[in-house]
Enzyme design. Structure first.
Site, PDB file in Angstrom:
ATOM      1  N   ILE A  24      64.311 -91.341 -27.810  1.00  0.00           N
ATOM      2  CA  ILE A  24      65.078 -92.529 -27.445  1.00  0.00           C
ATOM      3  C   ILE A  24      65.717 -92.349 -26.078  1.00  0.00           C
ATOM      4  O   ILE A  24      65.694 -93.253 -25.247  1.00  0.00           O
ATOM      5  CB  ILE A  24      66.169 -92.806 -28.503  1.00  0.00           C
ATOM      6  CG1 ILE A  24      65.536 -93.065 -29.885  1.00  0.00           C
ATOM      7  CG2 ILE A  24      67.022 -93.998 -28.090  1.00  0.00           C
ATOM      8  CD1 ILE A  24      66.561 -93.192 -30.994  1.00  0.00           C
ATOM      9  N   ALA A  25      66.316 -91.200 -25.863  1.00  0.00           N
ATOM     10  CA  ALA A  25      67.044 -90.991 -24.617  1.00  0.00           C
ATOM     11  C   ALA A  25      67.110 -89.498 -24.333  1.00  0.00           C
ATOM     12  O   ALA A  25      66.914 -88.663 -25.218  1.00  0.00           O
ATOM     13  CB  ALA A  25      68.453 -91.577 -24.706  1.00  0.00           C
ATOM     14  N   GLY A  27      69.694 -86.780 -22.149  1.00  0.00           N
ATOM     15  CA  GLY A  27      70.933 -86.605 -21.412  1.00  0.00           C
ATOM     16  C   GLY A  27      71.046 -85.210 -20.847  1.00  0.00           C
ATOM     17  O   GLY A  27      70.112 -84.408 -20.885  1.00  0.00           O
ATOM     18  N   MET A  29      72.955 -82.709 -21.906  1.00  0.00           N
ATOM     19  CA  MET A  29      73.079 -81.638 -22.878  1.00  0.00           C
ATOM     20  C   MET A  29      71.984 -81.658 -23.928  1.00  0.00           C
ATOM     21  O   MET A  29      71.626 -80.627 -24.471  1.00  0.00           O
ATOM     22  CB  MET A  29      74.441 -81.725 -23.583  1.00  0.00           C
ATOM     23  CG  MET A  29      75.620 -81.313 -22.720  1.00  0.00           C
ATOM     24  SD  MET A  29      77.185 -81.489 -23.599  1.00  0.00           S
ATOM     25  CE  MET A  29      76.889 -80.418 -25.012  1.00  0.00           C
ATOM     26  N   ALA A  30      71.460 -82.850 -24.243  1.00  0.00           N
ATOM     27  CA  ALA A  30      70.541 -82.962 -25.366  1.00  0.00           C
ATOM     28  C   ALA A  30      69.653 -84.175 -25.186  1.00  0.00           C
ATOM     29  O   ALA A  30      69.905 -85.039 -24.347  1.00  0.00           O
ATOM     30  CB  ALA A  30      71.319 -83.063 -26.687  1.00  0.00           C
ATOM     31  N   LYS A  47      69.862 -85.709 -32.459  1.00  0.00           N
ATOM     32  CA  LYS A  47      70.192 -85.185 -31.138  1.00  0.00           C
ATOM     33  C   LYS A  47      69.836 -83.698 -31.122  1.00  0.00           C
ATOM     34  O   LYS A  47      70.352 -82.921 -31.917  1.00  0.00           O
ATOM     35  CB  LYS A  47      71.671 -85.376 -30.836  1.00  0.00           C
ATOM     36  CG  LYS A  47      72.096 -84.797 -29.480  1.00  0.00           C
ATOM     37  CD  LYS A  47      73.590 -84.906 -29.260  1.00  0.00           C
ATOM     38  CE  LYS A  47      74.008 -86.323 -28.982  1.00  0.00           C
ATOM     39  NZ  LYS A  47      75.444 -86.399 -28.612  1.00  0.00           N
ATOM     40  N   ASP A 141      85.501 -88.617 -22.774  1.00  0.00           N
ATOM     41  CA  ASP A 141      84.473 -89.202 -21.905  1.00  0.00           C
ATOM     42  C   ASP A 141      84.232 -90.660 -22.277  1.00  0.00           C
ATOM     43  O   ASP A 141      83.094 -91.085 -22.476  1.00  0.00           O
ATOM     44  CB  ASP A 141      83.177 -88.395 -22.008  1.00  0.00           C
ATOM     45  CG  ASP A 141      82.239 -88.657 -20.834  1.00  0.00           C
ATOM     46  OD1 ASP A 141      82.715 -89.138 -19.793  1.00  0.00           O
ATOM     47  OD2 ASP A 141      81.037 -88.386 -20.956  1.00  0.00           O
TER      48      ASP A 141
END
Length: 647
Positions: A24-25, A27, A29-30, A47, A141
């Site tokens: 899906i995505a 980033g 970190m993961a 994740k 964040d």
């Protein structure tokens, strides 16, 4: 890009439970994947920490801490964490899968939002953060990228990956600066200190962006933006956009005060203030005769009561911008002439009622027309592109569409089983309940590697080209079954499906080469050569090598030969009489060790066994197998003797 070919996790079943469908995505970190929990038969988001970080124990502890922290929270506006585990080198979280879009996507597509709608998004964010703050957790964040607007109108705060339990002193590690510069509080920038009031500051910055369409500070570098957070006061949004109420300016000023002590103490305190400001804002008027959306927020019974996501506007519902209101003056202002007789008054009243009735009828007609064409009868085809086809079908059906899965098409960029296209196209106005056809991607087109063994290089190149592939690296290798110059094998193997237009490596036969059996024992060498089809002849001679050792051969090892050729081996009879081995002196017998017989074992196992017995090992490749076909010397030998093995 097809993640099924580029991402090895896709298709893998993590921990025997989560079958990874697509990415899906990705980033810092993961990476986040769409997966099926085969145990509970439900769709989840998984994740998975990047391998470079998974090797760092500090990051692993932070990752596992995320699971423990967020799993302890139960709130409708927080993405739920189900599970945490490891599968080999993969460290992962299993989370609630929330189809929708981020608040950043909304800002990109719509720009700034009306004041009421902006608060209707911020209020559930504050409710989520308030629940976390009461549990002793902070987010660190908060930003539009970490706020999800689901397809059914809910707001979800995601990625508590940097949240940590607040220690007794409410302090974090000195010097750490964790977050996103554009939304970071002054105390996070200067000292790394973060508590619930830091999250309140970030929400204030996010509210400013929702109201104005931009962040309060811009700069050429992140540090220049950070400097302004520390030294400047956030401007009132009304200085950027003229239709912001003073109460909203005051709310934002309190939330973004540079002094944490002057901000609301936590997200719950700001939530109470935000709900009160929302209550006092005028409802946004309807546009073109449409009815205005009902006010979605009701005041909280008490500060601790959570905000109900069921009361907010649906995702994608567009609240029209305020327009100039029609002024209604006092009745006395309309009396510009003296009153006349009773009959004239009656006629005037009848005329007034007629005009009013006609106007009311026209307004109702416009409203009905607006409802029919804008909201009641028609809707837009949703954007389901690049979503998993099964999830996209469920999403569209939940929105009232009839969904058909069309014929899959090959595509170089969209992964297999992801939505490639829809018919009608995304954004097309269609009647509610209409049929839409979703076209899944079949991924990049693949072809089968053709069988070219035994062909000449030219014929193999032609066959590979006809299959839609190209020839890559060409190398040579000895073969006792394939004639010189013909293809021995391919890489990838024959029958393997590979991406169209990719390359295939060829291995060409260098012909039959004579195996080098020197230093091997006579019985082992003779047996090996006869099994390969050679005719073996033996000559014996006196030599200082152990009896039975092959000391020479003709033809020499490595020379080109043909099947059935004659091979003459020269074998040692041992040394002349009176000669003895150096270790045969009395007193040296204790140093002798029995050499393990490792013939027919794997090369790796043979090496380990011989080394464990105290011997050195040297290997020689005869036929390219990983099984030992010969060993020299055998029997008892001094510890540390070098043992030769052939494979």
């Amino acid at each position: 890009m097809d993640t099924t070919l580029t991402d090895p996790i896709v298709g893998h079943v993590l921990d025997g439970r989560y079958r990874v469908e697509s990415r899906i995505a990705r980033g810092g970190m993961a990476s986040v994947y769409l997966a099926l929990d085969v145990r509970l038969d439900r769709t989840v988001a998984v994740k998975v920490m990047h391998h470079t970080l998974a090797e760092d124990p500090q990051f692993v502890r932070r990752f596992i801490g995320e699971a423990r922290s967020v799993a302890s929270l139960s709130h409708p506006n927080i993405v739920q964490v189900f599970d945490q585990g490891t599968d080999g080198k993969h460290v992962y979280l299993s989370m609630e899968y929330v189809p929708g879009r981020t608040l950043r996507d909304v800002l990109r597509s719509r720009g700034r939002l009306p004041a009421r709608e902006a608060l209707e998004i911020v209020i559930p964010v504050l409710a989520a953060l308030g629940a976390a703050h009461q549990a002793g957790l902070i987010h660190r964040d908060v930003k539009p990228e970490n706020v999800l607007l689901t397809d059914d109108g809910r707001v979800k705060v995601v990625d508590f990956g940097l949240a940590r339990a607040v220690e007794a002193t409410n302090q974090t590690k000195t010097g750490m600066m964790i977050g996103t510069i554009g939304y970071m509080s002054p105390e996070q920038v200067t000292s790394g200190v973060a508590d619930s009031r830091s999250d309140v500051y970030s929400v204030g910055i996010m509210l400013f962006e929702l109201l104005t369409g931009r962040q309060p500070y811009e700069g050429d570098t992140p540090m220049s933006v950070a400097y302004r957070h520390v030294h400047d006061s956030v401007p009132a949004p009304s200085t950027v956009v003229g239709d912001i109420s003073p109460s909203l300016d005051a709310l934002l000023a309190a939330a973004t005060d540079r002094d944490p002590a002057k901000r609301p103490s936590d997200a719950t305190a700001m939530l109470v203030a935000a709900v009160e400001v929302h209550r006092t804002l005028p409802k946004t008027p309807a546009k073109n005769g449409q009815h205005a959306a009902p006010g979605p927020v009701t005041p909280l019974a008490s500060p601790a009561e959570p905000y109900s996501t069921g009361q907010m506007l649906a995702v994608g519902a567009h609240t029209p911008k305020p327009v100039n209101r029609t002024m209604v003056q006092p009745r006395g202002d309309l009396l510009t002439t003296p009153q006349e007789g009773h009959s004239r008054s009656v006629i005037k009243r009848r005329s007034t009622w007629f005009v009013a009735g006609l106007a009311l009828l026209m307004v109702a007609g416009v409203a009905l027309t607006g409802w029919w064409f804008s909201g009641g009868r028609y809707t837009k085809v949703p954007d389901l592109l690049n979503q998993n086809i099964t999830v996209a079908k469920q999403t569209a059906e939940q929105q009232g569409f009839v969904v058909k899965i069309g014929q899959a098409r090959f595509d170089e960029h969209v992964g297999k089983d992801m939505v490639l296209d829809s018919d009608p196209e995304v954004g097309t106005e269609v009647a509610k309940g209409a049929l839409i056809t979703l076209i899944p991607s079949a991924g990049p087109e693949t072809v089968t590697v053709p069988k070219v063994q035994g062909m000449s290089e030219a014929d193999a190149r032609e066959a590979i080209g006809k299959a839609g592939l190209s020839v890559g690296r060409v190398s040579k290798a000895a073969s006792d079954t394939v004639a010189r110059g013909l293809i021995v094998k391919t890489s990838p193997d024959v029958g393997r499906r590979v991406r169209k237009n990719s390359s295939v490596n060829l291995v060409i036969s260098a012909g039959l080469l004579m195996p080098d059996v020197t230093q091997m024992m006579r019985d082992q060498a003779e047996q090996f050569l006869r099994e390969k089809g050679f005719n073996v002849q033996i000559d014996e001679t006196t030599d200082d090598t152990p009896p039975g050792t092959v000391i020479a051969q003709d033809p020499a090892g490595g020379s080109e030969t043909v099947a059935g050729a004659n091979v003459r081996l020269t074998v040692s009879r041992g040394p002349d009489q009176g000669w003895h081995w150096p270790w045969e002196n009395e007193g040296d017998q204790a140093a002798l060790v029995q050499v393990p017989d490792v013939r027919f074992k794997s090369v790796e196992d043979a090496q380990n066994e011989l080394k464990a017995a105290g011997f050195k090992v040297k290997t020689r490749n005869l036929v390219g197998t990983q099984r030992v076909v010969g060993e020299q010397p055998l029997g008892q030998q001094p510890a540390g003797t070098q043992i030769m093995i052939w494979h």
